[in-house]
Design an enzyme around this catalytic site. Structure first.
Site, mmCIF file in Angstrom:
data_model
loop_
_atom_site.group_PDB
_atom_site.id
_atom_site.type_symbol
_atom_site.label_atom_id
_atom_site.label_comp_id
_atom_site.label_asym_id
_atom_site.label_seq_id
_atom_site.Cartn_x
_atom_site.Cartn_y
_atom_site.Cartn_z
ATOM 1 N N ASP A 91 51.440 46.193 45.580
ATOM 2 C CA ASP A 91 52.845 45.830 45.379
ATOM 3 C C ASP A 91 53.496 46.681 44.280
ATOM 4 O O ASP A 91 54.069 46.167 43.331
ATOM 5 C CB ASP A 91 52.930 44.338 45.029
ATOM 6 C CG ASP A 91 54.368 43.836 45.015
ATOM 7 O OD1 ASP A 91 55.203 44.399 45.753
ATOM 8 O OD2 ASP A 91 54.659 42.895 44.254
ATOM 9 N N ASN A 339 41.800 44.641 40.895
ATOM 10 C CA ASN A 339 42.863 43.646 40.842
ATOM 11 C C ASN A 339 43.017 42.960 42.194
ATOM 12 O O ASN A 339 43.241 43.618 43.211
ATOM 13 C CB ASN A 339 44.202 44.287 40.458
ATOM 14 C CG ASN A 339 45.342 43.275 40.462
ATOM 15 O OD1 ASN A 339 45.445 42.445 39.574
ATOM 16 N ND2 ASN A 339 46.191 43.332 41.492
ATOM 17 N N GLU A 340 42.859 41.646 42.197
ATOM 18 C CA GLU A 340 43.103 40.790 43.349
ATOM 19 C C GLU A 340 42.379 41.234 44.620
ATOM 20 O O GLU A 340 42.972 41.269 45.707
ATOM 21 C CB GLU A 340 44.607 40.660 43.609
ATOM 22 C CG GLU A 340 45.357 39.963 42.484
ATOM 23 C CD GLU A 340 46.787 39.612 42.853
ATOM 24 O OE1 GLU A 340 47.324 40.200 43.820
ATOM 25 O OE2 GLU A 340 47.372 38.738 42.189
ATOM 26 N N ASN A 393 45.253 35.654 38.079
ATOM 27 C CA ASN A 393 46.667 35.815 38.406
ATOM 28 C C ASN A 393 47.120 34.550 39.119
ATOM 29 O O ASN A 393 46.629 34.237 40.208
ATOM 30 C CB ASN A 393 46.886 37.021 39.328
ATOM 31 C CG ASN A 393 46.622 38.342 38.640
ATOM 32 O OD1 ASN A 393 46.399 38.391 37.438
ATOM 33 N ND2 ASN A 393 46.643 39.423 39.412
ATOM 34 N N TYR A 395 50.492 31.885 40.171
ATOM 35 C CA TYR A 395 51.942 31.786 40.346
ATOM 36 C C TYR A 395 52.355 30.388 40.798
ATOM 37 O O TYR A 395 53.197 30.237 41.683
ATOM 38 C CB TYR A 395 52.414 32.845 41.338
ATOM 39 C CG TYR A 395 52.311 34.257 40.796
ATOM 40 C CD1 TYR A 395 53.342 34.802 40.054
ATOM 41 C CD2 TYR A 395 51.165 35.031 41.010
ATOM 42 C CE1 TYR A 395 53.259 36.094 39.548
ATOM 43 C CE2 TYR A 395 51.070 36.315 40.500
ATOM 44 C CZ TYR A 395 52.125 36.842 39.770
ATOM 45 O OH TYR A 395 52.025 38.115 39.260
ATOM 46 N N TYR A 399 55.083 31.361 43.969
ATOM 47 C CA TYR A 399 54.589 31.476 45.339
ATOM 48 C C TYR A 399 54.028 30.156 45.840
ATOM 49 O O TYR A 399 53.919 29.941 47.051
ATOM 50 C CB TYR A 399 53.512 32.561 45.423
ATOM 51 C CG TYR A 399 54.014 33.954 45.123
ATOM 52 C CD1 TYR A 399 55.108 34.490 45.787
ATOM 53 C CD2 TYR A 399 53.381 34.749 44.166
ATOM 54 C CE1 TYR A 399 55.575 35.752 45.507
ATOM 55 C CE2 TYR A 399 53.833 36.029 43.880
ATOM 56 C CZ TYR A 399 54.923 36.525 44.550
ATOM 57 O OH TYR A 399 55.386 37.789 44.262
ATOM 58 N N GLU A 431 48.243 37.332 34.989
ATOM 59 C CA GLU A 431 49.575 37.377 35.612
ATOM 60 C C GLU A 431 50.088 35.961 35.798
ATOM 61 O O GLU A 431 49.351 35.074 36.239
ATOM 62 C CB GLU A 431 49.556 38.072 36.985
ATOM 63 C CG GLU A 431 49.317 39.556 36.961
ATOM 64 C CD GLU A 431 49.416 40.199 38.336
ATOM 65 O OE1 GLU A 431 50.109 39.613 39.210
ATOM 66 O OE2 GLU A 431 48.812 41.253 38.545
ATOM 67 N N TRP A 476 53.532 38.494 33.833
ATOM 68 C CA TRP A 476 53.854 39.515 34.824
ATOM 69 C C TRP A 476 55.359 39.506 35.043
ATOM 70 O O TRP A 476 55.898 38.517 35.486
ATOM 71 C CB TRP A 476 53.126 39.239 36.141
ATOM 72 C CG TRP A 476 53.262 40.359 37.122
ATOM 73 C CD1 TRP A 476 54.095 40.431 38.199
ATOM 74 C CD2 TRP A 476 52.531 41.589 37.109
ATOM 75 N NE1 TRP A 476 53.945 41.616 38.866
ATOM 76 C CE2 TRP A 476 52.982 42.350 38.215
ATOM 77 C CE3 TRP A 476 51.561 42.137 36.274
ATOM 78 C CZ2 TRP A 476 52.485 43.614 38.501
ATOM 79 C CZ3 TRP A 476 51.069 43.388 36.572
ATOM 80 C CH2 TRP A 476 51.528 44.109 37.671
ATOM 81 N N LYS A 495 60.165 40.492 38.281
ATOM 82 C CA LYS A 495 59.536 39.491 37.418
ATOM 83 C C LYS A 495 59.530 39.894 35.950
ATOM 84 O O LYS A 495 58.951 39.199 35.110
ATOM 85 C CB LYS A 495 58.104 39.223 37.880
ATOM 86 C CG LYS A 495 57.997 38.551 39.236
ATOM 87 C CD LYS A 495 56.574 38.173 39.559
ATOM 88 C CE LYS A 495 56.473 37.507 40.922
ATOM 89 N NZ LYS A 495 56.754 38.441 42.021
#
Length: 531
Positions: A91, A339-340, A393, A395, A399, A431, A476, A495
Site C-alpha cells: 500500500d 511487514n504483514e 498493526n 485498526y 477497518y 501501526e 500510522w 492517515k
C-alpha cells in the site's frame, strides 16, 4: 564523468545509493553489472574500464517491473488489448528510479572492516585489513562530543579499548569517530577514513525492552520516504524537516516502513538519538489481502508463482544486505524482517524459520521481529513464537468496527490480553490510524474528520496505557503518502498526523501533548537535536 588525475593506481568504484527495483549499469558501451532490489546501496569496480584524468559515459537503465522473485513482490499482467499492467499488494506507490546519490569513488588496494562492542564500562573496537596486501594501519578513536582522542592502536588487525565509554542514549545520541589511516612503507598516509559508531546494549527482559539496561518505550511513527514533487528521492532539506517535526511532536523512535531508509537518514538518527526499528522491503507477502485492506484473490500465499523458494532466496539476500549495512548503527535496536505477511498459513512456518535463523546468524546482538497483520491474532498466527518481540498493526475503529470506538476499545483490549498470556513478550503497536482529510470537521466523531482521528487516538492511548506488555506506540503514519490508485485511496493514504506537505492535523497537537508529557514524566525525554 571525469576521473580525477590523482586516482592513478587506485581502485575506481561506481557506488549507487539505490536503484529501485532493478538497474543495469554501463560504462561507455560496456555493461559493468546489474543489481536487483531497491533501497540498498550497491557498487561496481570500473578500474579496468576508465583511466585517471579521462572521461567516460555512465548509463543506467532502471526497470520498475516487479515479479514474485522480487522483494516486495508483484506481477505484470497482460491485458486483452496487449497492454501490460503492474500489480502489487503493498500500500505505497511503486516509485522507480535513482532515488539516492550516485558517486564515483577511489579506494586504495587495501581497506579495513570494523566491528564494535563493549563490556561493563569498557568499549571495544575491532578492525581487520580486508585485503591481503601488507602495510601498516593506524587507528585512532575520537570522542565526537569533546574532540579528544580516547584510544590509539596500530597493525593490520586488533582490538582497542575505550575506558569509561560514553553509551549511546535514546534522545541524546553519543558517538565516537573511528579514524583509520592506511600507511605506506615509510609510514606516510595512503588514505584516511572516518566512521562514526556508538556503544549501547539492547535486551529483552520479560515484558520490558531494555536499552542500556533501562526500560524503553517506543514513541513515534511508521514512516515513508515520500514527499510532494520528489516522491521517494532523498533530500537533505526534507530529512531535516522531518526530524525536526519528530522532535517537536515528542517522538523518540520510528520504523523504516517498509524498506531500508537512506544512509543519510540513518546517520541522522545515529547523531540525534532517534531509535530505529529497521525493516526489510518484505511487504506484500500476503495473497489473503491487498494493501492491508482487501482480499487479493487468486490463490494461496505460499505456492509456486506467489511467495515461493525464489521469493525466499531474494528475501534472505535482503536480510544479509540490511544487516551488513546497519549492524554497527547504535540507533538500530530491532530488525523487522517482514511487514504483514500471511502468518496464518502453514506455509509460513517453513518460509520464515530459516529467515529468522539467518537474521540471528548475521547479528546475534539484536532482537528479531516481524509485523503481524490484524487478520492473524494470537490464536491464529503460526510464527510469532519464532521471534523476540510482538509487533502488531491494529485498526480497531477504522477497518474493524469503523466509527464505533467503544466496541473497538473492548475488542482491542481483549486481543492484547490474549497476546500477553500466550507469549509473555513485549508488545509494540507498530501501526494504528484512521484516514483523515485535513480541514474536514464535524460536530460528531465522523470517520475521515480531524475530530474522529483525535477521538480514535484517544481510544487507542487508553488501551495502551492499560496493558502492561505494551512497550511502544508508533502511529500510522507520520505523514500522508502516495499509493497506487483505488476506491479506498483517494489521492493516497491520508492517515498521517501531518499532511503530505508536512502541515499538522489536529492529531499532531494531540500526540505532541501526550508524548511530551509521557517522556518528561516516565522516560526523561530530551531534544533529538544536536547540542
Amino acid at each position: 564523468m571525469r576521473v580525477p588525475r590523482g586516482w592513478d593506481g587506485e581502485r575506481i568504484i561506481l557506488r549507487f545509493g539505490s536503484a529501485t527495483p532493478h538497474a543495469v549499469v554501463f560504462v561507455d558501451d560496456t555493461e559493468v553489472g546489474r543489481n536487483k532490489g531497491g533501497y540498498m546501496p550497491f557498487e561496481f569496480d570500473v578500474t579496468d574500464l576508465v583511466s585517471a584524468g579521462g572521461t567516460f559515459r555512465l548509463t543506467v537503465a532502471v526497470d520498475n517491473r516487479l515479479d514474485n522473485t522480487c522483494i516486495p513482490p508483484g506481477e505484470v499482467r497482460e491485458l486483452p488489448d496487449g497492454r501490460r499492467q503492474q500489480n502489487y499488494l503493498h500500500d505505497f506507490y511503486n516509485y522507480s528510479g535513482l532515488h539516492r546519490s550516485v558517486l564515483l569513488c577511489s579506494r586504495p588496494a587495501r581497506h579495513v572492516t570494523v566491528t564494535t562492542g563493549y563490556e561493563g564500562t569498557t568499549g571495544q573496537v575491532t578492525w581487520a585489513v580486508a585485503q591481503s596486501e601488507e602495510g601498516p594501519v593506524r587507528i585512532a578513536v575520537v570522542d565526537k562530543q569533546t574532540g579528544e582522542v580516547v584510544a590509539r592502536a596500530g597493525g593490520g588487525s586488533g582490538t582497542v579499548e575505550i575506558e569509561d565509554v560514553t553509551l549511546w542514549t535514546p534522545g541524546v545520541g553519543g558517538l565516537y569517530d573511528l579514524v583509520v589511516t592506511l600507511l605506506d612503507e615509510t609510514d606516510g598516509p595512503v588514505d584516511t577514513f572516518t566512521q562514526h559508531f556508538g556503544v549501547r546494549t539492547v535486551r529483552i527482559d520479560g515484558y520490558r525492552f531494555l536499552i542500556n539496561e533501562q526500560p524503553f518505550y517506543f514513541i513515534g511513527f511508521g514512516m515513508h520516504e515520500d514527499h510532494e514533487t520528489i516522491g521517494k528521492a532523498h533530500s537533505n532539506a526534507h530529512m531535516v524537516q522531518d526530524t525536526e517535526l519528530l522532535s517537536w511532536i515528542g517522538a523518540n523512535s520510528l520504523r523504516t516502513s517498509h524498506y531500508p531508509y537512506s544512509e543519510e537518514f540513518m546517520d541522522c538518527c545515529d547523531r540525534h538519538g532517534i531509535v530505529v526499528i529497521d525493516e526489510t522491503p518484505a511487504v506484500g507477502l500476503n495473497w489473503m489481502m491487498a494493501g492491508g485492506i482487501l482480499d487479493s484473490g487468486g490463490g494461496e500465499t505460499y505456492e509456486e508463482g506467489h511467495v515461493d523458494d525464489r521469493t525466499q532466496a531474494t528475501h534472505a539476500d535482503e536480510i544479509r544486505r540490511l544487516v551488513a549495512r546497519d549492524k554497527n548503527r547504535p540507533s538500530v535496536v530491532l530488525w523487522s524482517i517482514a511487514n504483514e505477511p500471511d502468518s496464518t498459513s502453514p506455509g509460513a512456518i517453513d518460509y520464515f524459520r530459516p529467515l529468522v535463523e539467518l537474521t540471528r546468524e548475521c547479528d546475534p546482538t539484536r532482537p528479531v521481529g516481524f509485523v503481524n497483520v490484524m487478520f492473524a491474532p494470537y490464536d491464529k498466527c503460526l510464527i510469532s513464537d519464532m521471534f523476540d518481540v510482538i509487533m502488531l498493526n491494529r485498526y480497531y475503529g477504522w477497518y474493524v468496527d469503523s466509527g464505533d470506538l467503544q466496541t473497538s476499545e473492548q475488542k482491542f483490549s481483549a486481543e492484547l490480553a490474549g497476546w500477553m498470556e500466550k507469549y509473555r513478550l513485549p508488545i509494540i503497536i507498530t501501526e494504528y490510524g484512521a484516514d483523515t482529510v485535513a480541514g474536514l470537521h464535524s460536530i460528531y466523531d465522523q470517520p475521515f474528520t480531524e475530530d474522529y482521528q483525535v477521538a480514535y487516538l484517544e481510544m487507542n492511548s487508553k488501551v495502551f496505557d492499560e496493558c502492561e506488555a505494551v512497550v511502544g506506540e508508533q502511529m500510522w503514519n507520520f505523514a500522508d503518502f502516495q499509493t497506487k490508485y483505488g476506491f479506498a485511496r483517494v489521492d493516497g493514504n491520508k492517515k498521517g498526523a501531518f499532511t503530505r506537505d508536512r502541515r499538522p492535523k489536529a492529531a499532531a497537537r494531540y500526540l505532541r501533548e501526550r508524548w511530551t508529557s509521557m517522556e518528561a514524566a516516565r522516560y526523561g525525554r530530551r531534544d533529538h537535536r544536536a547540542r
